[in-house]
Design a protein around this motif. Sequence first.
Motif, mmCIF file in Angstrom:
data_model
loop_
_atom_site.group_PDB
_atom_site.id
_atom_site.type_symbol
_atom_site.label_atom_id
_atom_site.label_comp_id
_atom_site.label_asym_id
_atom_site.label_seq_id
_atom_site.Cartn_x
_atom_site.Cartn_y
_atom_site.Cartn_z
ATOM 1 N N TYR A 42 0.841 -1.185 0.000
ATOM 2 C CA TYR A 42 0.000 0.000 0.000
ATOM 3 C C TYR A 42 0.881 1.241 0.000
ATOM 4 C CZ TYR A 42 -3.847 -3.046 1.153
ATOM 5 O OH TYR A 42 -4.777 -4.041 1.132
ATOM 6 N N SER A 47 -3.988 4.858 -0.686
ATOM 7 C CA SER A 47 -4.778 3.855 0.037
ATOM 8 C C SER A 47 -5.419 4.462 1.262
ATOM 9 C CB SER A 47 -3.892 2.681 0.451
ATOM 10 O OG SER A 47 -4.643 1.764 1.207
ATOM 11 N N ASP A 104 -8.449 -12.116 6.657
ATOM 12 C CA ASP A 104 -7.525 -10.991 6.726
ATOM 13 C C ASP A 104 -8.213 -9.768 6.143
ATOM 14 O OD1 ASP A 104 -4.143 -11.027 7.047
ATOM 15 O OD2 ASP A 104 -5.071 -9.234 6.177
ATOM 16 N N ASP A 106 -6.607 -7.431 4.534
ATOM 17 C CA ASP A 106 -5.798 -6.944 3.423
ATOM 18 C C ASP A 106 -6.095 -7.770 2.162
ATOM 19 O OD1 ASP A 106 -3.815 -6.216 1.647
ATOM 20 O OD2 ASP A 106 -2.223 -6.206 3.145
ATOM 21 N N PRO A 107 -6.725 -7.185 1.151
ATOM 22 C CA PRO A 107 -7.046 -7.952 -0.060
ATOM 23 C C PRO A 107 -5.812 -8.453 -0.805
ATOM 24 C CG PRO A 107 -7.462 -5.600 -0.405
ATOM 25 C CD PRO A 107 -7.198 -5.780 1.063
ATOM 26 N N ARG A 109 -3.067 -9.617 0.604
ATOM 27 C CA ARG A 109 -2.657 -10.859 1.267
ATOM 28 C C ARG A 109 -3.631 -12.001 0.942
ATOM 29 N NH1 ARG A 109 2.147 -9.126 1.348
ATOM 30 N NH2 ARG A 109 2.445 -7.301 2.634
ATOM 31 N N ILE A 110 -4.907 -11.691 0.887
ATOM 32 C CA ILE A 110 -5.885 -12.724 0.563
ATOM 33 C C ILE A 110 -5.618 -13.280 -0.830
ATOM 34 C CG2 ILE A 110 -8.324 -13.154 0.054
ATOM 35 C CD1 ILE A 110 -7.684 -13.082 3.025
ATOM 36 N N ASN A 111 -5.328 -12.424 -1.783
ATOM 37 C CA ASN A 111 -5.002 -12.885 -3.138
ATOM 38 C C ASN A 111 -3.740 -13.740 -3.133
ATOM 39 O OD1 ASN A 111 -7.212 -11.647 -4.339
ATOM 40 N ND2 ASN A 111 -6.111 -9.747 -4.766
ATOM 41 N N PHE A 129 -10.856 -15.406 2.891
ATOM 42 C CA PHE A 129 -11.722 -14.291 2.539
ATOM 43 C C PHE A 129 -11.338 -13.042 3.312
ATOM 44 C CE2 PHE A 129 -13.973 -16.344 6.017
ATOM 45 C CZ PHE A 129 -14.513 -15.295 6.759
ATOM 46 N N GLU A 130 -11.672 -11.917 2.708
ATOM 47 C CA GLU A 130 -11.351 -10.610 3.271
ATOM 48 C C GLU A 130 -12.450 -10.185 4.240
ATOM 49 O OE1 GLU A 130 -11.107 -5.975 1.733
ATOM 50 O OE2 GLU A 130 -11.052 -7.634 0.271
#
Length: 291
Positions: A42, A47, A104, A106-107, A109-111, A129-130
Motif C-alpha cells: 500500500y 490507500s 484478513d 488486506d485484499p 494478502r488474501i489474493n 476471505f477478506e
Amino acid sequence: MYNHSEFNLDDEMIDELRDLGYELNDYSLSDADFRDLDFDGYSSEDSDMMLDVPYVPSDEKIVQSLLDLAEVSREDILYDLGCGDGRILVAAALERNTKGVGIDMDPVRINEAIEYAGHTGVEHLVHFFEADIMEADFSTATVVTLYLLDIVNVKLRPRLLDELAPGTRVVSHAFNMGDWKPDQQQKYGSINLYKWIIPAKVAGTWEWQARNGDTYRVELKQKYQTVTGKAWLNGEVAKLNGARLSGDLLELTVQGPAQSPVRFLMRCEPKQLLAAEGDLQATPALRVRNR
C-alpha cells in the motif's frame, strides 16, 4: 474496520516488535499511533485502508511449532485470524490434511494466500476471505491461530470465550491475552508461543447423586479456566480439595467429614455435567438455585 488510534503501543511493545523481526527499513515503529507505518503493498498516497497489525510473516519453523503446540490434526477445522499469505493454513493442509479458513483485512494478502493454496494443490482444503476479524464468524473452529498484538488479542478475547466451543485450542505467536493466562507456554528461541483451551462455563451451584446414594453439591466461581468454590455432602459442609477445568472437562475432588476424598471427572454441557469416567456418579450434576 477500526483505527490504529484505538491501540497505543508503549516502548516495551515497540522493542518487542523489533525483536520479533519487524524490518525497520520497511516498518517504522517510532510513532506509537502507527501514523508513520508504511504497509507493504500500500502506498500512503492512494490507500485509505488502515490495517490493524503490520504484516510480518511467521518463520516456517515457528509455523510448525504452533501447529504442534495446538496438536492440529486432520480432524480439526483451523481458523487463522489475520492469515497474511496463508502459510499456516497451507502448511496444515499439506502436512496434516487439515481443513482451514483464513481471514484478513488486506485484499493483497488474501489474493496471495489463494494463489499459494492453488500453487501447492490444497485449494480444496482451505478457504480465504477478506473481512474484519472483529466481525467475522469463526465459531466453527476447533483450532484458532493468531499473530496479532496483545492489545488486539485482548479486544478479541471476549468473542473467543463466548463463541468458540469449550475445548477449542487457541495458539498465539508472540502475543498474550492479558490476564487470561495460557494453559501452556513454549519458547522458540526468544519468541514466546502461547496456547489456551476455551473453558466451559461452570460458575454456579451444581448438585448430583453418587452411586452409593450420597448427595453432593458444589458452588463454583470461575475466572477463565481457574475454578474455586465450596462443597457439601448430604447437606453438611465438606471440603472442595480440588477443582480443575480443561476445556469441557471438569475434575472435582470432594472430601466429606471423616471420609476419604472422592474424585469426579465430568464432561460439561450447557445445563448438566455428565460423568466422563468411572461409575461413582449416578446422576448428572444439574444447576440449582443457591440456598
